[in-house]
Write a protein that holds these residues in place. Structure first.
Motif, PDB file in Angstrom:
ATOM      1  N   ILE A   1      39.375  14.233  12.376  1.00  0.00           N
ATOM      2  CA  ILE A   1      38.913  13.590  11.183  1.00  0.00           C
ATOM      3  C   ILE A   1      38.867  12.012  11.368  1.00  0.00           C
ATOM      4  CG2 ILE A   1      39.349  13.011   8.571  1.00  0.00           C
ATOM      5  CD1 ILE A   1      40.293  15.676   8.140  1.00  0.00           C
ATOM      6  N   SER A   2      39.754  11.709  12.037  1.00  0.00           N
ATOM      7  CA  SER A   2      40.150  10.326  12.555  1.00  0.00           C
ATOM      8  C   SER A   2      38.912   9.853  13.248  1.00  0.00           C
ATOM      9  CB  SER A   2      41.282   9.911  12.994  1.00  0.00           C
ATOM     10  OG  SER A   2      42.391  10.329  12.430  1.00  0.00           O
ATOM     11  N   PHE A   3      38.616  10.744  14.360  1.00  0.00           N
ATOM     12  CA  PHE A   3      37.255  10.493  15.270  1.00  0.00           C
ATOM     13  C   PHE A   3      36.144  10.411  14.333  1.00  0.00           C
ATOM     14  CE2 PHE A   3      39.766  11.803  19.080  1.00  0.00           C
ATOM     15  CZ  PHE A   3      39.484  10.758  19.842  1.00  0.00           C
ATOM     16  N   VAL A   4      35.831  11.293  13.314  1.00  0.00           N
ATOM     17  CA  VAL A   4      34.846  11.307  12.621  1.00  0.00           C
ATOM     18  C   VAL A   4      34.657   9.840  11.769  1.00  0.00           C
ATOM     19  CG1 VAL A   4      33.622  12.334  10.597  1.00  0.00           C
ATOM     20  CG2 VAL A   4      34.481  13.651  12.126  1.00  0.00           C
ATOM     21  N   ILE A   5      35.731   9.450  11.097  1.00  0.00           N
ATOM     22  CA  ILE A   5      35.951   8.233  10.372  1.00  0.00           C
ATOM     23  C   ILE A   5      35.445   7.114  11.281  1.00  0.00           C
ATOM     24  CG2 ILE A   5      37.412   6.564   9.206  1.00  0.00           C
ATOM     25  CD1 ILE A   5      38.925   8.978   8.349  1.00  0.00           C
ATOM     26  N   ALA A   6      36.132   7.118  12.540  1.00  0.00           N
ATOM     27  CA  ALA A   6      35.851   5.907  13.515  1.00  0.00           C
ATOM     28  C   ALA A   6      34.252   5.994  13.785  1.00  0.00           C
ATOM     29  CB  ALA A   6      36.693   6.060  14.745  1.00  0.00           C
TER      30      ALA A   6
ATOM     31  N   ALA B   1      42.477   6.368  13.194  1.00  0.00           N
ATOM     32  CA  ALA B   1      40.944   5.920  13.290  1.00  0.00           C
ATOM     33  C   ALA B   1      40.426   4.729  13.761  1.00  0.00           C
ATOM     34  CB  ALA B   1      40.154   5.994  11.764  1.00  0.00           C
ATOM     35  N   SER B   2      41.569   3.574  13.396  1.00  0.00           N
ATOM     36  CA  SER B   2      41.491   2.188  13.981  1.00  0.00           C
ATOM     37  C   SER B   2      41.954   2.321  15.393  1.00  0.00           C
ATOM     38  CB  SER B   2      42.629   1.623  13.254  1.00  0.00           C
ATOM     39  OG  SER B   2      42.172   1.156  11.867  1.00  0.00           O
TER      40      SER B   2
ATOM     41  N   MET C   1      33.818  -3.859   7.878  1.00  0.00           N
ATOM     42  CA  MET C   1      34.831  -3.040   8.775  1.00  0.00           C
ATOM     43  C   MET C   1      35.048  -3.735   9.892  1.00  0.00           C
ATOM     44  SD  MET C   1      36.285  -0.226   9.651  1.00  0.00           S
ATOM     45  CE  MET C   1      35.893   1.157   8.255  1.00  0.00           C
ATOM     46  N   CYS C   2      34.237  -4.580  10.500  1.00  0.00           N
ATOM     47  CA  CYS C   2      34.568  -5.433  11.661  1.00  0.00           C
ATOM     48  C   CYS C   2      35.393  -6.464  11.267  1.00  0.00           C
ATOM     49  CB  CYS C   2      33.192  -6.019  12.125  1.00  0.00           C
ATOM     50  SG  CYS C   2      32.031  -4.734  13.019  1.00  0.00           S
ATOM     51  N   ALA C   3      35.491  -6.956  10.312  1.00  0.00           N
ATOM     52  CA  ALA C   3      36.362  -8.008  10.051  1.00  0.00           C
ATOM     53  C   ALA C   3      37.767  -7.580   9.714  1.00  0.00           C
ATOM     54  CB  ALA C   3      36.026  -8.817   8.621  1.00  0.00           C
ATOM     55  N   TYR C   4      37.883  -6.264   9.112  1.00  0.00           N
ATOM     56  CA  TYR C   4      39.099  -5.624   8.976  1.00  0.00           C
ATOM     57  C   TYR C   4      39.635  -5.126  10.293  1.00  0.00           C
ATOM     58  CZ  TYR C   4      42.376  -1.742   7.998  1.00  0.00           C
ATOM     59  OH  TYR C   4      43.609  -1.055   7.747  1.00  0.00           O
ATOM     60  N   LEU C   5      38.989  -4.696  11.121  1.00  0.00           N
ATOM     61  CA  LEU C   5      39.475  -4.372  12.571  1.00  0.00           C
ATOM     62  C   LEU C   5      39.852  -5.742  13.171  1.00  0.00           C
ATOM     63  CD1 LEU C   5      37.180  -1.302  13.233  1.00  0.00           C
ATOM     64  CD2 LEU C   5      39.586  -1.289  12.808  1.00  0.00           C
ATOM     65  N   MET C   6      39.193  -6.656  13.241  1.00  0.00           N
ATOM     66  CA  MET C   6      39.514  -7.828  13.821  1.00  0.00           C
ATOM     67  C   MET C   6      40.947  -8.640  13.306  1.00  0.00           C
ATOM     68  SD  MET C   6      35.688  -9.987  13.839  1.00  0.00           S
ATOM     69  CE  MET C   6      36.536 -11.389  14.702  1.00  0.00           C
TER      70      MET C   6
END
Length: 504
Positions: A81-86, A242-243, A441-446
């Motif tokens: 599921i993590s791979f699907v979310i990512a 997922a992250s 999403m990009c900002a969150y991961l950064m």
């Protein structure tokens, strides 16, 4: 600087603030596509298959061979599921790339998209991030070649000494396998893009075949009970995993750098980007399900090279490690080849705009490739891979990549609002929700990356700013235009149709 332009000859240039905001019209970019300092155009030889394999080759790497040991303990059996979310998170940016690649079919990727929408200042920052993403990441990937070469040689009772097979700082002096792989990729790219694309396609087929082989073997030991309970670490664990696995999707944008070598870029670039995402996500999910089905999730904690271990335990055959070691070397070679290709094309676009030295924009009449630029980049990357402890600089590529992704999402929003008349061969679904979510999403991961990574990235950007003021600001072709010429250029280029280059 173009001294044929009166404003340039008199040294009259816009103020810094005005120059940073000057945009390059899309029509101008399209009209210049394929041009070079030498007057020889790039050769349009890529179909949708080659373009797709470029993105898959740059994305599907060695990470899947080892990442399960790090991510399964976070999510448990729900790792699939993590791979699907990512994959969905990456898809938010991938669809924006697909729209922009069809709209601006040039070699500059997100650098060119930023130049057309947010101006020269943001384009330079994006281009400098891409240098980090492509050049440094390919060197970092090549560093792992020594380990896998030794694992391959071990099957024959041979090995390379650490001094010539390990990265500096880890017992090595010169990482010879890393340098050899980069140099081989450089030579192949110099010979021709078509040959490089077909070899990459063959390597990608082998990589996919090895992973499918793992799934076939693992499913023979499948135990559905390994998926109970599905969420032992809760939803938070699935999100954390997922992250962690998101960065296994980085590389899908590589096809966008082939905009000037695609036979039908407006049609095939969006198809290639989306198709590569489907292929990579499907393989990742299939491998995760097969692995969990073969072994309880607790087994993965602390297990290195989990796929190899599973196959060895199921089959009892030592040659399994040999097969996967060879597969890992091929995976590294494919990544090096495709990412090095993308780097040279981005620098060609930046050179065309005067943001990089002219040598990067020269295309050989014999091979139809930027030979000089490829040699410079290739030698530089080879030296970095073999001699430089990359460390935190390699980690900082994550920020650079995510920043470029975010800019592409913003570019889609800008052009939808300001140029709704442009013909789009692919349109982002659920606009504007999708590009907004992609940016967030990009900002969150950064934000969730470590402080050391941010500090390293900050130093890298300071170096880039210094280079811009030392070279790019003085040599920018768009900035060399007088206000009147710039207004005329933007007025004539409001049409999506190509226009004649005004400052060649």
């Amino acid at each position: 600087m173009n001294t044929k332009n009166p404003a340039a000859a008199n040294g009259a240039r816009p103020s810094l603030g005005a120059q940073l905001l000057r945009r390059k019209p899309i029509g101008q970019m399209v009209s210049e596509a394929g041009s070079s300092e030498s007057g020889t155009p790039l050769v349009r030889s890529f179909g949708v298959l080659q373009l797709t394999m470029i993105s898959v080759g740059a994305t599907l790497g060695t990470g899947i061979l080892v990442i399960l040991g790090e991510s399964v303990p976070l999510a448990g059996p729900a790792i699939w599921i993590s791979f699907v979310i990512a994959g969905l998170a990456a898809l938010l940016s991938a669809v924006s790339y697909a729209e922009m690649a069809g709209l601006v079919p040039v070699a500059g990727s997100s650098y060119s998209y930023s130049y057309a929408t947010m101006g020269e200042g943001m384009a330079w920052i994006c281009g400098w991030c891409l240098v980090l993403e492509y050049a440094v990441s390919v060197a970092a990937v090549a560093v792992g070649a020594g380990q896998y070469v030794n694992e391959t040689l071990a099957a024959f009772g041979q090995f390379l000494p650490d001094a010539v097979s390990q990265p500096p700082g880890d017992g090595g002096v010169v990482n010879v396998p890393a340098m050899i792989i980069v140099i081989l990729a450089m030579v192949l790219l110099v010979r021709g893009a078509r040959e490089s694309a077909w070899i990459n396609t063959a390597i990608v087929v082998i990589k996919v075949g090895i992973l499918l082989f793992f799934c076939a073997v693992a499913f023979t030991a499948f135990n559905a009970g390994n998926f109970e309970p599905l969420l032992p670490m809760g939803a938070a664990g699935v999100s954390a995993a997922a992250s962690s696995v998101f960065f296994s999707y980085i590389g899908f944008d590589a096809a966008s750098t082939a905009g000037e070598e695609a036979k039908n870029p407006k049609r095939d670039l969006p198809r290639a980007i989306m198709l590569s995402m489907v292929i990579v996500t499907s393989i990742y999910v299939l491998v995760a399900v097969a692995a969990i089905g073969a072994r309880p999730w607790g087994w993965f904690d602390g297990t290195e090279a989990a796929l190899v271990q599973i196959l060895h335990e199921i089959t009892g055959q030592p040659w399994i490690a040999l097969v996967f070691s060879i597969g890992a070397v091929l995976a590294i070679a494919s990544i090096v080849l495709t990412v090095l290709y993308g780097q040279t094309r981005i620098m060609l676009s930046m050179s065309r705009d005067g943001m990089m030295p002219k040598v990067f924009g020269r295309i050989s009449r014999r091979t139809g490739t930027p030979v000089a630029g490829t040699l410079i980049v290739g030698v530089g990357v080879a030296l970095a891979a073999g001699l430089v402890p990359l460390g935190a600089l390699a980690d900082a590529t994550s920020i650079g990549t995510l920043f470029a992704f975010a800019l592409v999402n913003v570019a889609v929003i800008y052009l939808r609002r300001n140029r709704p008349d442009l013909e789009r061969s692919f349109r982002v679904p659920l606009y504007p929700i999708t590009p907004i979510l992609g940016t967030l999403m990009c900002a969150y991961l950064m934000i969730n990356l470590g402080a050391d990574t941010w500090i390293t990235f900050g130093v890298w950007m300071l170096v880039g700013i210094a280079i811009y003021f030392g070279y790019g600001r003085r040599n920018s072709k768009v900035a060399a235009l007088s206000e009147q010429d710039y207004r005329e250029l933007t007025t004539r280029a409001v049409s999506p149709e190509p226009v004649k280059a005004a400052n060649s």
